[in-house]
Design a protein around this motif. Structure first.
Motif, short mmCIF file in Angstrom:
data_model
loop_
_atom_site.label_atom_id
_atom_site.label_comp_id
_atom_site.label_asym_id
_atom_site.label_seq_id
_atom_site.Cartn_x
_atom_site.Cartn_y
_atom_site.Cartn_z
N ALA A 1 3.94 -9.47 0.67
CA ALA A 1 2.81 -9.58 1.61
C ALA A 1 3.09 -8.76 2.87
O ALA A 1 2.19 -8.08 3.40
N ARG A 2 4.33 -8.79 3.35
CA ARG A 2 4.69 -8.00 4.53
C ARG A 2 4.64 -6.50 4.22
O ARG A 2 4.24 -5.69 5.06
N PHE A 3 5.03 -6.13 3.00
CA PHE A 3 4.93 -4.72 2.61
C PHE A 3 3.47 -4.28 2.64
O PHE A 3 3.14 -3.24 3.21
N TRP A 4 2.57 -5.08 2.04
CA TRP A 4 1.15 -4.69 2.00
C TRP A 4 0.54 -4.68 3.40
O TRP A 4 -0.32 -3.86 3.69
N GLN A 5 1.00 -5.56 4.27
CA GLN A 5 0.49 -5.58 5.65
C GLN A 5 0.91 -4.29 6.37
O GLN A 5 0.11 -3.70 7.09
N ALA A 6 2.15 -3.87 6.17
CA ALA A 6 2.65 -2.66 6.83
C ALA A 6 2.14 -1.38 6.17
O ALA A 6 2.01 -0.35 6.83
N HIS A 7 1.85 -1.46 4.86
CA HIS A 7 1.46 -0.26 4.10
C HIS A 7 0.27 -0.59 3.20
O HIS A 7 0.40 -0.59 1.97
N PRO A 8 -0.92 -0.84 3.78
CA PRO A 8 -2.08 -1.22 2.96
C PRO A 8 -2.50 -0.13 1.97
O PRO A 8 -3.15 -0.44 0.98
N GLU A 9 -2.09 1.10 2.22
CA GLU A 9 -2.41 2.20 1.30
C GLU A 9 -1.23 2.50 0.37
O GLU A 9 -1.24 3.50 -0.33
N GLY A 10 -0.23 1.64 0.37
CA GLY A 10 0.95 1.86 -0.45
C GLY A 10 0.73 1.51 -1.90
O GLY A 10 -0.38 1.18 -2.33
#
Length: 179
Positions: A16-25
């Motif tokens: 969830a923290r990854f997606w928050q920091a990188h929503p286009e990841g």
């Protein structure tokens, strides 16, 4: 029990923290080995879906068991663990707590009594994004180049460490120290 599971972050939380920091990841997983009783997964994290180079990778191995989650879902559990490792190898691990809660639950199920330690994989060099983030955090903290170098060497306990040659896991440790 020598460890407290509440001190370990879940893979779900790291992701969830990854997606928050990188929503286009994007996250890419691949099963590299499957024997029917065991499997190995490899996961890659990309800061942007169009990137060709991963910012972090993770590996996991699981074995089918007679009871517990791995009796019915060892393949899914393995994939999740690989993703959790990739997140930890980027910047999404609690300082000093590399294993995820799921990994520590596995240890507990197997009757283990580990003394958790910092995992230092031999990996790729720090990404330009990690180096840039370190420089930004250092600026925000009012550190000049010499003070940043001292912080890096103190954090990594190495007089030879320099910003430009940090490995990804070392950069993660420096980022945590600067936060």
């Amino acid at each position: 029990m020598a460890f407290d599971l509440s001190n370990y972050e879940t893979v779900e939380s790291r992701l969830a923290r990854f997606w928050q920091a990188h929503p286009e990841g994007r996250v890419r997983t691949q099963m590299l080995n499957y024997t029917g009783d065991a499997c190995v997964f490899y996961a890659e994290l990309f800061a942007h879906r169009d990137d060709t180079n991963a910012v972090a990778t993770g590996w996991a191995e699981e074995v089918k068991t007679d009871r517990g989650v791995n009796a019915t879902s060892f393949v899914e559990n393995c994939e999740t663990s690989a993703i959790g490792r990739a997140c930890a190898n980027f910047v999404f691990a609690t300082q000093g707590k590399r294993p995820s809660r799921e990994e520590m639950q596995k240890v507990e199920r197997q009757g283990g009594n580990p003394q958790p330690s910092v995992h230092t994989p031999q990996g790729a060099f720090a990404t330009p994004k990690q180096i840039g983030y370190i420089k930004k955090l250092a600026r925000d903290a009012g550190l000049d180049d010499l003070r940043l170098l001292e912080l890096i060497q103190r954090t990594l306990n190495s007089d030879e460490a320099v910003l430009e040659l940090l490995k990804s896991h070392e950069a993660s440790a420096v980022i945590e120290a600067l936060k």
